[in-house]
Each structure stands twice: as C-alpha cells, then as structure tokens.
Design a protein around this motif. Sequence first.
Motif, PDB file in Angstrom:
ATOM      1  N   UNK A 194       0.794  -1.176   0.043  1.00 52.21           N
ATOM      2  CA  UNK A 194      -0.183  -0.071  -0.034  1.00 52.21           C
ATOM      3  C   UNK A 194       0.912   1.373  -0.097  1.00 52.21           C
ATOM      4  N   UNK A 195       0.103   2.426   0.121  1.00 54.13           N
ATOM      5  CA  UNK A 195       0.815   3.722   0.253  1.00 54.13           C
ATOM      6  C   UNK A 195       2.005   3.569   1.533  1.00 54.13           C
ATOM      7  N   UNK A 196       3.067   3.819   1.297  1.00 47.54           N
ATOM      8  CA  UNK A 196       4.077   4.049   2.100  1.00 47.54           C
ATOM      9  C   UNK A 196       5.030   2.790   1.962  1.00 47.54           C
ATOM     10  N   UNK A 197       4.528   1.767   1.287  1.00 50.73           N
ATOM     11  CA  UNK A 197       5.264   0.621   1.052  1.00 50.73           C
ATOM     12  C   UNK A 197       5.978   0.426  -0.563  1.00 50.73           C
ATOM     13  N   UNK A 198       5.604   1.471  -1.423  1.00 55.02           N
ATOM     14  CA  UNK A 198       6.343   1.502  -2.662  1.00 55.02           C
ATOM     15  C   UNK A 198       6.323   2.908  -2.993  1.00 55.02           C
ATOM     16  N   UNK A 199       6.817   3.064  -4.336  1.00 53.19           N
ATOM     17  CA  UNK A 199       7.034   4.430  -4.942  1.00 53.19           C
ATOM     18  C   UNK A 199       6.544   4.569  -6.087  1.00 53.19           C
ATOM     19  N   UNK A 200       6.415   5.859  -6.577  1.00 57.44           N
ATOM     20  CA  UNK A 200       6.016   6.419  -7.798  1.00 57.44           C
ATOM     21  C   UNK A 200       5.574   7.795  -7.715  1.00 57.44           C
ATOM     22  N   UNK A 201       4.701   8.242  -8.410  1.00 55.99           N
ATOM     23  CA  UNK A 201       3.978   9.471  -8.279  1.00 55.99           C
ATOM     24  C   UNK A 201       2.581   9.602  -8.570  1.00 55.99           C
ATOM     25  N   UNK A 202       1.973  10.603  -7.880  1.00 57.49           N
ATOM     26  CA  UNK A 202       0.454  10.694  -8.077  1.00 57.49           C
ATOM     27  C   UNK A 202       0.257  12.147  -8.557  1.00 57.49           C
ATOM     28  N   UNK A 203      -0.800  12.390  -9.039  1.00 63.22           N
ATOM     29  CA  UNK A 203      -1.174  13.765  -9.653  1.00 63.22           C
ATOM     30  C   UNK A 203      -2.226  14.345  -9.024  1.00 63.22           C
ATOM     31  N   UNK A 204      -2.248  15.267  -8.227  1.00 61.79           N
ATOM     32  CA  UNK A 204      -3.430  15.973  -7.585  1.00 61.79           C
ATOM     33  C   UNK A 204      -4.196  16.815  -8.306  1.00 61.79           C
ATOM     34  N   UNK A 205      -5.205  17.197  -7.931  1.00 61.90           N
ATOM     35  CA  UNK A 205      -6.333  18.018  -8.405  1.00 61.90           C
ATOM     36  C   UNK A 205      -5.922  19.193  -9.417  1.00 61.90           C
ATOM     37  N   UNK A 206      -4.796  19.891  -8.883  1.00 63.96           N
ATOM     38  CA  UNK A 206      -4.296  20.830  -9.519  1.00 63.96           C
ATOM     39  C   UNK A 206      -3.233  20.779 -10.408  1.00 63.96           C
ATOM     40  N   UNK A 207      -2.897  19.223 -10.973  1.00 63.00           N
ATOM     41  CA  UNK A 207      -2.175  19.000 -12.019  1.00 63.00           C
ATOM     42  C   UNK A 207      -0.732  18.680 -11.332  1.00 63.00           C
ATOM     43  N   UNK A 208      -0.535  18.660 -10.105  1.00 66.95           N
ATOM     44  CA  UNK A 208       0.739  18.439  -9.274  1.00 66.95           C
ATOM     45  C   UNK A 208       1.204  17.240  -9.275  1.00 66.95           C
ATOM     46  N   UNK A 209       2.260  16.672  -9.829  1.00 65.74           N
ATOM     47  CA  UNK A 209       2.928  15.410  -9.578  1.00 65.74           C
ATOM     48  C   UNK A 209       3.601  15.553  -8.289  1.00 65.74           C
ATOM     49  N   UNK A 210       3.342  14.680  -7.595  1.00 64.66           N
ATOM     50  CA  UNK A 210       3.894  14.476  -6.103  1.00 64.66           C
ATOM     51  C   UNK A 210       4.514  13.034  -5.922  1.00 64.66           C
ATOM     52  N   UNK A 211       5.604  12.932  -5.106  1.00 66.42           N
ATOM     53  CA  UNK A 211       5.996  11.623  -4.839  1.00 66.42           C
ATOM     54  C   UNK A 211       5.619  10.713  -3.508  1.00 66.42           C
ATOM     55  N   UNK A 212       5.242   9.480  -4.021  1.00 64.51           N
ATOM     56  CA  UNK A 212       4.868   8.460  -2.952  1.00 64.51           C
ATOM     57  C   UNK A 212       6.100   7.728  -2.576  1.00 64.51           C
ATOM     58  N   UNK A 213       6.599   7.608  -1.312  1.00 65.90           N
ATOM     59  CA  UNK A 213       7.791   6.845  -1.230  1.00 65.90           C
ATOM     60  C   UNK A 213       7.778   5.643  -0.175  1.00 65.90           C
ATOM     61  N   UNK A 214       8.847   4.754  -0.243  1.00 66.48           N
ATOM     62  CA  UNK A 214       8.651   3.528   0.180  1.00 66.48           C
ATOM     63  C   UNK A 214       9.325   3.893   1.610  1.00 66.48           C
TER      64      UNK A 214
END
Length: 752
Positions: free
Chosen positions: A499-519
């Motif tokens: 789940x979240x916090x156990x892997x990595x990648x990018x999310x895009x939020x409502x305002x088109x912002x790429x943010x990082x998911x981290x493990x």
Amino acid sequence: MSIVTPKSLTQAEDEGRPRTFELPQLLQARTGKMTRELLLNPGDHGLGMTPESLQAETTTVAACGYCATGCGLRLHVRDGQAVGLTPETEYPVNLGMACPKGWEALEVLAADDRATYPLLRDADGEMKRVDWDTALTTFTERFKSIQSQHGNDSVAFLSTGQIPCEEMAFLGALAKFGMGMLHGDGNTRQCMATAVTAYKESFGFDSPPYTYDDFQQSDCMVFVGANPCIGHPIMWERVLRNPNSPEIIVLDPRRTETAMAATQHLQLRPKHDLAILYAITQHLIASDLIDHEYVAAHTTGFETLAEHVASFTPDVVGPAAGITADAIRRAAESIGQADAASLWWTMGVNQSYQGTRTAQAMINIALITGNIGRPGTGANSITGQCNAMGSRLWSNTTNLFGHHKFESAEDRERVARILDIDVDRIPDQGSWSYDRIVEGIRRDEIKGLWVIATNPAHSWIHQGDFKELLDKLDFLVVQDMYASTETAQHADLLLPAAGWGEKEGTFINSERRYGLLKKVRKAPGEALADFQIFRGIAAYWGVESMFADWTHPEAVFEKMQAASEGRPCDISGIQGYRQIDQSGGIQWPWTRQDAASNDVPPQQRRLFADGTFYHSDGNARLIVDAVAAMPEPPDSEYPILLMSGRGTVSQWHTQTRTSKSKVLRKLYPQRPYVEIHPTDASLIGVRNGDTVSVRSRRGEIFVTAMVTPTVQRNQAFIPMHYDVTNQLTLSHFDPHSRQPSYKDCAVAITKV
C-alpha cells in the motif's frame, strides 16, 4: 525546502521474509534477468539515501495517498521504517495542515486483515494459501484458457485511482499490449469521468485550469454539488485563508457544512442545478455582465448559448427549483460583478445523469465572464481519489497512454515507438466503459475479470446485482492490500499488494501537481508492490522482453515523459524524481522549453492565461443541452428522494482503510444512518436514533434515523461509505461520460 529521501528497502532488510517466498528465484529461473533485488526493490534512483543512512533517524516528505488534494506529509523514519508523521509546513499544497485521514495514514498499514500471501480458492470453495509460483501460474493459465476459448476480449480489468502513475502505466501496457485485453476501465469512472468529458469537449483536453492559490485569490466562489468542508478539508482551509472576504455561493439540496458557511445558499430541489446555472447565465446576458471582448476572441458558440438559455429566466426556474428568482439574480450578479470569480464542483455534479452538461454550464459561465486564466478564477473540478488524474492520463483505459487516442494511427505509431513495441499490439479502438464491462459479464461476453486496488462489490451502483454478476465469472482475480474487502470475498485468486508508504511512484493531484509516493515501510509477509506483481505477470505470461527496461518506477516515469512531450500534459522538463522532491511537487505542463528558461518550476501555475485552448482553432466551446427529467422520481409507493455522498471527514470511500484506524472510527457513526427531515420523521412516527427501513425497488436496508433539518422535506441522505448504501441505488448513467448517477433514487422509509 530541504528534504531527505529514504529509498527502497535493501536486500538485507528483506531477509526477514518467510522462506516460502520464492517468487524472485522463480522469475530469475524463467527470465534469467529478474533477480531478487530487482523484483523486491525498485532501486536507488539518485535521491541520496544509502543503507547506512536508513539506520539513522531522519525525515522525508511524501504525498498523501487518500484524496486528490495531494498534501505533503513529513514522515519520521527510524531504522528504515516510518514511525510517525506530521504535515509538511513548506509543502505548497497543505501549508502545514492535514485532515484526520492523513494523520492516520501509517496506522492503517498495520491492520490485521492485510493480504500477506496469495490465496487461491480450492475445489471446495475455500481460499487457501499458495506460493507465488502457483498464484502466477494459475493467473496465466486461467486467463489464457478463457481467451483461447472465448477470444482476447473475453477478459477485462478494472483498475483504480489509488495506485501511482507508473503502476497504472505498467498495468495498462501489460493488459492491453502484452496480454491482448481490449477492455479495461477504472473506478475513476465513478468519480471523475464527467469532469474529463466536460473538459475535453469544452477545452479540447482534460485540463483542470486552476491552482490551489486560487482559493485564496477569488472574491467570489461558487460551489455546486461540493462540500469541501467535509470532502476536501484542506482545500476548505485554503478558502478560510482568503483575505478578500469572498462571496461564497453554494448550490446544494442539503444544508451541508459548506452551505452553513456560505454567504448565499441556493438550497435547490435535487437535479435542478443545470436549470439554475442556465438561469444564472440568462441573467448575466440580460444584465450585460459579459466580457464581450473575451467571448469574441476566445470562444465559439455564444449565439447558440444565448438562444438556448433565453427561456431559463429566474422567474421561471426559481419556483420550479424551490428557490426564489431573486436568489438566482443575486448569485448571477455576484459572479458577474466580481473581479475574480471561480466555480467549483465535485461529486454532486459528476455523479449525475446530466453531469457533463452541468459541469459545462459552469465552464460556460466562467468563459463568458472572462473568469479563466487569471488568479482566483476558473471552472474547476475538484478531483476525488489521490491519483484519479494519473488514471486519466496513464492507465490505458479510456485514452491511449499519455492521453493519446486508440483510434488514431499516428498516435498508435508514436506510442509504439516510445515504448519500443510492435504497433500491431496496440488496439485501434477504445475500451468499453465500466458499465458496459459489467453488462458484458451479464451477457457472457466477459468471462474473466482482474480487479486492482478497488472494491466494486461495495462501490458499484445497484450493489446486489453486481455481486451476483461477479459470481457468474469463470475467473475473478483481486489484487489488493486487504483480504477482507467485499470484492475479495468473491475472488478465485487474491494477490497481496503493498500500500501507500510501502512502494514508490508519482501521484497527480487536482491542480495537476506530480507528487512523490515513497517507500518507508516493508510490506507485510509476501505482499509486493503492484509494480512488481505486474513484472511477475509479464514474465509468467511470456512477454518479459517487452518490459525488459521497465525495471523500476522512475524508468517508467521517463517513458511517461517521452510520451507527454509536445502534448498539453507535457512533463518533459522535469529532471526526475529528485526535482519533484525538491520542488514540493511539479504541476503539468513543465516542458523542456520551460526548464531551459527557469531552473525552478513556479509552485503555482494555472492554464489558459493567454486565452488559447486545445481545440484546433484555439477557442473554447460553449456547450448547452436540454434539461433531462429525473429517471426515477418519487411516487406514492416510494415518496422520498434518496441522495448519497460523503459522510464525515474521517471516512473515505468504502472505508477499506479508514475503518482500520481506532482514532478514525471514533470520529464517525459506526452504524449506517439516514438523515430525515423532522416533519417526515414525525409523519412516520420516527424519533432520532430509531431504527428504520429504507426500501427502494432494488433492496431494503435497516439503518439509524438521524432527524435533522439539514435535508428538505421528502428527501433523505445516506453516506456512501457504508456497505449497505448501494443496495438501494439505481443503475443509470450520464449519456456522455457513462458515469453512474448515485445521487437520486426513490425510496420508502418506515419505522421498524
């Protein structure tokens, strides 16, 4: 902002996994390439963390994994494991704020019902533990057998807005190009399809134009079918920071928390929002509160719009909608006279049988008043899930990879070249929509289904019917972080996911912002990141060479960058994960040209400042349509109109995660409830706290009565989060977006 980033777990940290976990060795034997380290660990992508630094106490910032606000959470890491979190004060999204769900984001990872190893249903119908080799062999053999008997299009997938972009991209490419599936859709069809369709038709591309700074720049804000105080509380906190004493106009049948804070609440009868927006438009035109220069230079269709809304006068629409004509006129004048007006919507509009046209009515108002492309303006869709925007761009469901078109030979050639695959592997037609896939099960056209990180046995409309359809399938695979979901209970094969916090990648939020998911934590037991599960499936399916360089999420991000270049969603100028991390996220577009002239992406950027849209002529379209009748209005047998929506700030969707937190569970009613107006309650002899029957043409449920004047007479409301709500809802859909209309069906309420 100084951010230190702990990276993926080292091989030494994985030594505590059970000895029965043999998938890495099996894949190595099959491919000669996929070692244990590559499968389990995405690797170090240059963000500066070493195994030694993982042993120290440190902090790192990652994007939250609940809603599409995309808050920055500072994770406190000790010995390689996140042990706590606090809101990040310098992150441009939340500015040091977090809602209860964000505060509890780590807690829900430790739930007892986590899926920790593969489960396979045996001949007696029991789910039994198997190893990964058996799981992936069964996955491959069963799906290939179905395809050989019934055709490639007899197998489909249902994905999500809850996994990172890179995993969505891998899933879509694997399913469509590797496994030969034609049909796949996401649960974003349930929340954002209407907004996507509206933007594409009006602007020429799925392009929310705003940035969160607009909440603090507007002097007039209109919220239609939106309750951000509960649904998106950090956005509402941004509204509260607005220094302009803004006029706040709310169109909602309920007196929601947001409506209570409004300066104008148009408490309309349900499903009259489109007519009221047309009446506002009519009054703007009649009062000459129009930016004629902007309309002439940047829009197409004004004459048709003016002719269409001419009959929607406030005097006609107001009484039919249950509000006064003066209330409509006042709202219109507040918008037209504002220096910076913004219009916002979410599920109350999207989840409607006429949602696309309602969204476009707001887009029309923004365009004809010149309220777009400037601070504090815009026709702004508030997205639901944490990565619904990523699904819209990268999931290969309704659009080809990177918002290309399956039907375009030129687009297929481009994507094939970028991904280095045979163009003939790319379908030349788009997928069936979610509802059509469901209907395909009913018609015996879909025999196998793969469900990833979503829970449709709870969330899909007319729930009882859908559960029966799941049991018709020859083979159902559920890939989820929890083994207890309603959908997992129907599975033939369960694949345990991180789940979240156990892997990595990018999310895009409502305002088109790429943010990082981290493990920052190990997944429990034998659970793997969805990314690694997809790698395993590719190897067992025999298409590992097609994905030989899809070795870790950032490698896929680079492919996404290449596919985006030259398109409205261009991210070719982003200098990898490190820059996203250092910048507090980066909004698209950010092109090579942008990067060449500015090393640091500005934190707040909006679209259409130059008045140029994505249609070939550069103009936006003003789109109108007839107002449709409600499909199932109340009658003598079912006299109450039932609405559904968000319940409390501590609940989320089907409560798969939020129900795992002791803190969150204390913050919302555990038993399902229905809000009833005091007069209606009195007529049926019901007091607050009584148990009542709520019955529709599709089912009956028993819930607690909450007697409250926040709903109107002959109306009722049940939060969508409870597992019983969709036993009642009616299967009907917006004809343009194919999004379900969850907000209206006729019910009868009686005391038990």
